[in-house]
Design a protein around this motif. Structure first.
Motif, PDB file in Angstrom:
ATOM      1  N   ASP A   1      -2.906  12.373  63.055  1.00  0.00           N
ATOM      2  CA  ASP A   1      -2.407  11.513  64.248  1.00  0.00           C
ATOM      3  C   ASP A   1      -1.916  12.738  65.403  1.00  0.00           C
ATOM      4  N   PHE A   2      -2.567  13.826  65.034  1.00  0.00           N
ATOM      5  CA  PHE A   2      -1.857  14.951  66.247  1.00  0.00           C
ATOM      6  C   PHE A   2      -3.349  15.971  66.209  1.00  0.00           C
ATOM      7  N   ASN A   3      -3.053  16.732  67.010  1.00  0.00           N
ATOM      8  CA  ASN A   3      -4.080  17.988  67.443  1.00  0.00           C
ATOM      9  C   ASN A   3      -4.019  18.806  66.390  1.00  0.00           C
ATOM     10  N   MET A   4      -4.817  19.163  65.689  1.00  0.00           N
ATOM     11  CA  MET A   4      -4.621  20.178  64.579  1.00  0.00           C
ATOM     12  C   MET A   4      -5.927  21.108  64.996  1.00  0.00           C
ATOM     13  N   GLN A   5      -5.250  22.264  64.764  1.00  0.00           N
ATOM     14  CA  GLN A   5      -6.131  23.710  64.815  1.00  0.00           C
ATOM     15  C   GLN A   5      -6.181  24.459  63.711  1.00  0.00           C
ATOM     16  N   VAL A   6      -7.129  25.032  63.346  1.00  0.00           N
ATOM     17  CA  VAL A   6      -7.137  25.871  62.119  1.00  0.00           C
ATOM     18  C   VAL A   6      -7.563  27.410  62.595  1.00  0.00           C
ATOM     19  N   ILE A   7      -6.731  28.252  62.279  1.00  0.00           N
ATOM     20  CA  ILE A   7      -6.877  29.502  62.737  1.00  0.00           C
ATOM     21  C   ILE A   7      -6.682  30.551  61.612  1.00  0.00           C
ATOM     22  N   GLY A   8      -6.819  31.696  62.089  1.00  0.00           N
ATOM     23  CA  GLY A   8      -6.924  32.846  60.819  1.00  0.00           C
ATOM     24  C   GLY A   8      -5.334  33.184  60.570  1.00  0.00           C
ATOM     25  N   PHE A   9      -5.138  33.931  59.455  1.00  0.00           N
ATOM     26  CA  PHE A   9      -3.968  34.210  59.186  1.00  0.00           C
ATOM     27  C   PHE A   9      -3.450  35.551  59.917  1.00  0.00           C
TER      28      PHE A   9
ATOM     29  N   ASN B   1      -0.252  22.185  63.287  1.00  0.00           N
ATOM     30  CA  ASN B   1       0.080  20.819  64.164  1.00  0.00           C
ATOM     31  C   ASN B   1       0.290  21.624  65.559  1.00  0.00           C
ATOM     32  N   LYS B   2      -0.791  21.519  66.614  1.00  0.00           N
ATOM     33  CA  LYS B   2      -0.775  22.236  67.712  1.00  0.00           C
ATOM     34  C   LYS B   2       0.290  21.206  68.674  1.00  0.00           C
ATOM     35  N   ASP B   3       0.413  20.120  68.381  1.00  0.00           N
ATOM     36  CA  ASP B   3       1.377  19.145  69.511  1.00  0.00           C
ATOM     37  C   ASP B   3       2.883  19.739  69.241  1.00  0.00           C
ATOM     38  N   THR B   4       3.117  20.096  67.694  1.00  0.00           N
ATOM     39  CA  THR B   4       4.657  20.507  67.788  1.00  0.00           C
ATOM     40  C   THR B   4       4.701  21.932  68.493  1.00  0.00           C
ATOM     41  N   PHE B   5       3.744  22.644  68.221  1.00  0.00           N
ATOM     42  CA  PHE B   5       3.785  24.093  68.948  1.00  0.00           C
ATOM     43  C   PHE B   5       3.975  23.750  70.314  1.00  0.00           C
ATOM     44  N   ASP B   6       3.019  22.823  71.008  1.00  0.00           N
ATOM     45  CA  ASP B   6       3.137  22.750  72.479  1.00  0.00           C
ATOM     46  C   ASP B   6       4.455  22.158  72.608  1.00  0.00           C
ATOM     47  N   GLN B   7       5.007  21.235  71.880  1.00  0.00           N
ATOM     48  CA  GLN B   7       6.338  20.571  72.357  1.00  0.00           C
ATOM     49  C   GLN B   7       7.517  21.937  72.650  1.00  0.00           C
ATOM     50  N   TYR B   8       7.391  22.839  71.740  1.00  0.00           N
ATOM     51  CA  TYR B   8       8.517  23.785  71.645  1.00  0.00           C
ATOM     52  C   TYR B   8       7.995  25.084  72.335  1.00  0.00           C
ATOM     53  N   ASN B   9       6.776  24.867  73.295  1.00  0.00           N
ATOM     54  CA  ASN B   9       6.302  26.036  73.966  1.00  0.00           C
ATOM     55  C   ASN B   9       5.826  27.222  73.176  1.00  0.00           C
ATOM     56  N   ILE B  10       5.152  27.115  71.704  1.00  0.00           N
ATOM     57  CA  ILE B  10       5.073  28.271  70.964  1.00  0.00           C
ATOM     58  C   ILE B  10       3.683  28.716  70.949  1.00  0.00           C
ATOM     59  N   LYS B  11       3.325  29.782  71.135  1.00  0.00           N
ATOM     60  CA  LYS B  11       1.922  30.381  71.162  1.00  0.00           C
ATOM     61  C   LYS B  11       1.536  30.371  69.785  1.00  0.00           C
ATOM     62  N   LEU B  12       0.187  30.127  69.578  1.00  0.00           N
ATOM     63  CA  LEU B  12      -0.461  30.398  68.223  1.00  0.00           C
ATOM     64  C   LEU B  12      -0.479  31.736  67.714  1.00  0.00           C
ATOM     65  N   PRO B  13       0.102  32.088  66.749  1.00  0.00           N
ATOM     66  CA  PRO B  13       0.536  33.633  66.157  1.00  0.00           C
ATOM     67  C   PRO B  13      -0.808  34.231  65.819  1.00  0.00           C
ATOM     68  N   ASP B  14      -0.754  35.470  66.284  1.00  0.00           N
ATOM     69  CA  ASP B  14      -1.864  36.518  66.018  1.00  0.00           C
ATOM     70  C   ASP B  14      -1.517  37.718  64.823  1.00  0.00           C
ATOM     71  N   THR B  15      -0.131  38.042  64.881  1.00  0.00           N
ATOM     72  CA  THR B  15       0.308  38.877  64.235  1.00  0.00           C
ATOM     73  C   THR B  15       1.478  38.504  63.075  1.00  0.00           C
ATOM     74  N   PRO B  16       1.908  39.234  62.264  1.00  0.00           N
ATOM     75  CA  PRO B  16       3.010  38.653  61.470  1.00  0.00           C
ATOM     76  C   PRO B  16       4.306  38.583  61.934  1.00  0.00           C
ATOM     77  N   GLU B  17       4.369  39.623  62.880  1.00  0.00           N
ATOM     78  CA  GLU B  17       5.605  39.355  63.736  1.00  0.00           C
ATOM     79  C   GLU B  17       5.876  38.093  64.601  1.00  0.00           C
ATOM     80  N   GLU B  18       4.937  37.749  65.177  1.00  0.00           N
ATOM     81  CA  GLU B  18       4.571  36.602  66.043  1.00  0.00           C
ATOM     82  C   GLU B  18       4.610  35.353  65.149  1.00  0.00           C
ATOM     83  N   PHE B  19       4.122  35.450  64.039  1.00  0.00           N
ATOM     84  CA  PHE B  19       4.482  34.071  62.935  1.00  0.00           C
ATOM     85  C   PHE B  19       5.700  33.908  62.598  1.00  0.00           C
ATOM     86  N   LEU B  20       6.084  35.166  62.334  1.00  0.00           N
ATOM     87  CA  LEU B  20       7.906  35.017  61.881  1.00  0.00           C
ATOM     88  C   LEU B  20       8.644  34.229  63.044  1.00  0.00           C
ATOM     89  N   GLU B  21       8.080  34.653  64.287  1.00  0.00           N
ATOM     90  CA  GLU B  21       8.839  34.284  65.381  1.00  0.00           C
ATOM     91  C   GLU B  21       8.604  32.545  65.677  1.00  0.00           C
TER      92      GLU B  21
END
Length: 435
Positions: free
Chosen positions: A305-313, A169-189
């Motif tokens: 009802d929101f901007n959805m993005q499908v990314i890799g794991f 849910n990209k809208d939620t990520f944008d709301q909290y200024n979260i970057k889409l994660p690339d690494t496991p560490e970034e995902f946990l953050e």
């Protein structure tokens, strides 16, 4: 364990057929009969599949797409394709895979729709014909050849490549200024920030698909490095341990569990999409995992009802799609071998794969056939087109991957430690290599 793995593989194959059915696509003419009742048709091909052909009123685009290719083969080649179908009530406790293996070993059919583990088993036993000489095989993506080659022989060709990714849910990520994660560490953050901002369950999970995280982290460098063949050979000989590849993903999942980023109790018993889907669509859970077709199907995540993005794991090499493949194989001793070869060559030709792809909007096994995907799927599609992916199923590996990893993940969800899970992988590998 073998029976459960076989059941999971059966669910994978039949589920992909069913769930991608509603994916998206053009409504095709299903009023044509798949098998013609013409006395002039003398050449026959027998095809064993998990599902019957659809009736004229069936609203099922995936089955329609497959049938359209078969109908075209019948008309172009002057053959008759007869469906021989698995139905659970006819075989009671036996799974589709178990029935298929029995039939293939008894040379009962010409063409089979195979899950990766049965393709590996029957290919290694010599029951499947080498398809590398087919004209259509020249156009296959390298990922397809790698996944469906056993003992140097190409023994399976699919009509689609099924890719799994993270639905965000990209809208939620944008709301909290979260970057889409690339690494496991970034995902946990990401999960930490979401949790601290009142998102009770950042990641929606079910009992089938958490292994995608493990596969992406465990095999990112294996499949995207320069020593893929050597690393697989080391795993197949026992020189390398499967558990060494699995450990990072299981430690990652354990951290998700310990921090409450997934609902463990719910995930352990939930079917795919049915449990986590409503919360994702309602904006309560901003991350789920699913297959390509779910991003198009209105019965899944095709209408949000929101901007959805499908990314890799997340992986050490960035966002990593996980790819699985089923495939058509031909009995090495098929009664109608020549006709079966001609039929399969036709239905997986670029022309027919384009027809199939246009109807289902899926990734084609041919490098010459491209899919027009939605904006949501472009990040995942771009990574695959760039050549970055991990195979969730590989007939070249002696240890079946998808089902076994899924079962051990369930042990982790049920309270097993990472060390206990690694010991289980060592046992599974030793058992597989001893056969």
């Amino acid at each position: 364990m073998k029976k459960k793995t076989s059941q999971i593989a059966g669910i994978l194959l039949t589920g992909l057929l069913l769930m991608s059915a509603s994916a998206c696509g053009k409504q095709a003419d299903t009023d044509k009969n798949l098998v013609k009742d013409s006395n002039n048709v003398k050449r026959t091909v027998n095809m064993f599949t998990p599902m019957e052909k659809s009736n004229p009123n069936a609203d099922n685009s995936a089955r329609t797409a497959q049938e359209l290719t078969v109908i075209a083969a019948e008309e172009a080649l002057g053959i008759q394709v007869e469906y021989r179908t698995y139905t659970a009530e006819n075989y009671q406790e036996k799974t589709y895979d178990e029935v298929l293996v029995d039939r293939a070993r008894s040379n009962m059919d010409d063409i089979y729709l195979l899950n990766p583990d049965t393709l590996l088993l029957l290919g290694s036993e010599g029951y499947l014909a080498d398809l590398s000489g087919l004209e259509s095989a020249k156009n296959l993506r390298e990922v397809v050849k790698v996944a469906n080659t056993v003992n140097g022989k190409l023994v399976g060709i699919p009509q689609e490549v099924v890719a799994y990714g993270l639905f965000v849910n990209k809208d939620t990520f944008d709301q909290y200024n979260i970057k889409l994660p690339d690494t496991p560490e970034e995902f946990l953050e990401c999960c930490r920030v979401l949790k601290e901002n009142g998102i009770e369950t950042p990641l929606g999970a079910n009992r089938w698909w958490l292994e995608t995280f493990v596969l992406a982290q465990g095999y990112a460098e294996l499949y995207n490095g320069d020593n893929t063949d050597a690393e697989i050979a080391a795993l197949n000989s026992g020189e390398s341990k499967m558990s060494d590849y699995m450990r990072p993903g299981f430690e990652f999942l354990k951290e998700l569990i310990d921090n409450g980023y997934i609902n463990v109790e719910k995930a352990y018993v939930s079917e795919a999409i049915e449990a986590e889907g409503p919360d994702f669509l309602a904006g309560k859970t901003p991350i789920v995992m699913a297959y390509w077709g779910a991003a198009i199907s209105e019965t899944a995540y095709g209408k949000t009802d929101f901007n959805m993005q499908v990314i890799g794991f997340p992986s050490s090499m960035g966002q990593m799609p996980v790819v699985t493949l089923t495939g058509f194989g031909i009995s090495a001793n098929a009664e109608n071998l020549e006709n079966a070869m001609s039929t399969l060559d036709f239905i997986v030709s670029d022309e027919m794969l384009q027809l199939y792809t246009d109807n289902n909007h899926v990734i084609s096994p041919s490098r010459n056939v491209n899919v027009e995907c939605t904006d949501a799927l472009k990040p995942l599609n771009d990574r695959i087109n760039e050549g970055f992916y991990v195979l969730g199923s590989n007939a070249n590996m002696k240890v079946e991957q998808w089902g076994n990893i899924c079962l051990v993940v369930r042990q982790l969800l049920n309270g097993a430690s990472v060390e206990e899970c690694m010991a289980e992988f060592d046992r599974i590998q030793a058992e597989a290599l001893a056969q």
